[in-house]
Design a protein around this motif. Structure first.
Motif, PDB file in Angstrom:
ATOM      1  N   SER A  55      13.778   7.999   0.955  1.00 25.34           N
ATOM      2  CA  SER A  55      13.334   7.835  -0.433  1.00 25.34           C
ATOM      3  C   SER A  55      12.241   6.799  -0.626  1.00 25.34           C
ATOM      4  O   SER A  55      11.676   6.707  -1.702  1.00 25.34           O
ATOM      5  CB  SER A  55      14.533   7.488  -1.319  1.00 25.34           C
ATOM      6  N   GLY A  56      11.946   6.003   0.386  1.00 23.27           N
ATOM      7  CA  GLY A  56      10.851   5.042   0.293  1.00 23.27           C
ATOM      8  C   GLY A  56      11.222   3.593   0.503  1.00 23.27           C
ATOM      9  O   GLY A  56      10.339   2.746   0.622  1.00 23.27           O
ATOM     10  N   PRO A  62       0.842  -1.204   0.000  1.00 19.76           N
ATOM     11  CA  PRO A  62       0.000   0.000   0.000  1.00 19.76           C
ATOM     12  C   PRO A  62       0.877   1.254   0.000  1.00 19.76           C
ATOM     13  O   PRO A  62       1.801   1.376   0.802  1.00 19.76           O
ATOM     14  CB  PRO A  62      -0.821  -0.118   1.279  1.00 19.76           C
ATOM     15  N   THR A  63       0.586   2.157  -0.912  1.00 14.66           N
ATOM     16  CA  THR A  63       1.411   3.350  -1.096  1.00 14.66           C
ATOM     17  C   THR A  63       0.529   4.579  -1.247  1.00 14.66           C
ATOM     18  O   THR A  63      -0.581   4.494  -1.771  1.00 14.66           O
ATOM     19  CB  THR A  63       2.285   3.193  -2.358  1.00 14.66           C
ATOM     20  N   VAL A  64       1.050   5.714  -0.814  1.00 14.89           N
ATOM     21  CA  VAL A  64       0.369   6.992  -0.973  1.00 14.89           C
ATOM     22  C   VAL A  64       1.400   8.004  -1.472  1.00 14.89           C
ATOM     23  O   VAL A  64       2.582   7.915  -1.121  1.00 14.89           O
ATOM     24  CB  VAL A  64      -0.294   7.446   0.351  1.00 14.89           C
ATOM     25  N   GLU A  65       0.947   8.941  -2.266  1.00 14.14           N
ATOM     26  CA  GLU A  65       1.812  10.010  -2.752  1.00 14.14           C
ATOM     27  C   GLU A  65       1.870  11.134  -1.719  1.00 14.14           C
ATOM     28  O   GLU A  65       0.891  11.397  -1.016  1.00 14.14           O
ATOM     29  CB  GLU A  65       1.278  10.565  -4.077  1.00 14.14           C
ATOM     30  N   VAL A 105       4.898   6.055   2.122  1.00 13.41           N
ATOM     31  CA  VAL A 105       4.871   7.346   1.440  1.00 13.41           C
ATOM     32  C   VAL A 105       5.900   7.291   0.306  1.00 13.41           C
ATOM     33  O   VAL A 105       7.107   7.259   0.556  1.00 13.41           O
ATOM     34  CB  VAL A 105       5.164   8.510   2.407  1.00 13.41           C
ATOM     35  N   ALA A 106       5.406   7.262  -0.921  1.00 11.49           N
ATOM     36  CA  ALA A 106       6.259   7.130  -2.102  1.00 11.49           C
ATOM     37  C   ALA A 106       7.224   8.309  -2.214  1.00 11.49           C
ATOM     38  O   ALA A 106       6.831   9.461  -2.061  1.00 11.49           O
ATOM     39  CB  ALA A 106       5.401   7.044  -3.359  1.00 11.49           C
ATOM     40  N   GLY A 107       8.499   7.993  -2.435  1.00 10.68           N
ATOM     41  CA  GLY A 107       9.504   9.039  -2.614  1.00 10.68           C
ATOM     42  C   GLY A 107      10.024   9.642  -1.336  1.00 10.68           C
ATOM     43  O   GLY A 107      10.975  10.407  -1.351  1.00 10.68           O
ATOM     44  N   GLY A 108       9.396   9.327  -0.216  1.00  7.52           N
ATOM     45  CA  GLY A 108       9.871   9.737   1.096  1.00  7.52           C
ATOM     46  C   GLY A 108      10.055  11.233   1.301  1.00  7.52           C
ATOM     47  O   GLY A 108       9.406  12.065   0.661  1.00  7.52           O
ATOM     48  N   MET A 109      10.965  11.548   2.205  1.00  5.15           N
ATOM     49  CA  MET A 109      11.219  12.939   2.565  1.00  5.15           C
ATOM     50  C   MET A 109      11.819  13.738   1.418  1.00  5.15           C
ATOM     51  O   MET A 109      11.675  14.953   1.361  1.00  5.15           O
ATOM     52  CB  MET A 109      12.134  13.017   3.798  1.00  5.15           C
TER      53      MET A 109
END
Length: 109
Positions: free
Chosen positions: A63-64, A2-5, A84-88
């Motif tokens: 970064s994810g 499960p991922t969120v932008e 959280v896709a792509g992280g901080m």
């Protein structure tokens, strides 16, 4: 997984930052709970105490990659968690605030 932008996160969403202490100290999201991945299993109780009982845990790292591993673990434990896709890195790129523990502007390292 499960991922969120980052752009889909709302201000009140519960955020769990699993980066290491040195990364956190350089800059983080204001209301995030910090439990480094290296300490996560030992400190799991802190998450269960802080996380909303009826809400989702949004897991973030640089970064994810690490957050994906923690998200998978949480899902196995029956917790509603998303990576959280792509992280901080994408958090910062999207113009979301990054602060230090002193409340000053921070940076993602």
């Amino acid at each position: 997984m499960p991922t969120v932008e980052v752009t889909d996160l709302k201000d009140g969403d519960f955020l769990l930052d699993v980066r290491e202490d040195d990364e956190w100290q350089e800059g983080h999201a204001e209301r995030a709970l910090h439990i480094p991945m290296s300490d996560f299993v030992a400190r799991f109780g802190e998450l269960t105490e802080a996380a909303p009982q009826d809400g989702r845990v949004h897991v973030i790292c640089r970064s994810g990659g690490r957050s994906a591993q923690v998200t998978a673990y949480l899902v196995q434990q029956g917790i509603d968690a998303v990576n959280v896709a792509g992280g901080m890195q994408l958090w910062e790129a999207a113009g979301r605030p990054v602060i230090t523990d002193e409340g000053k502007p921070g940076q993602v390292v």
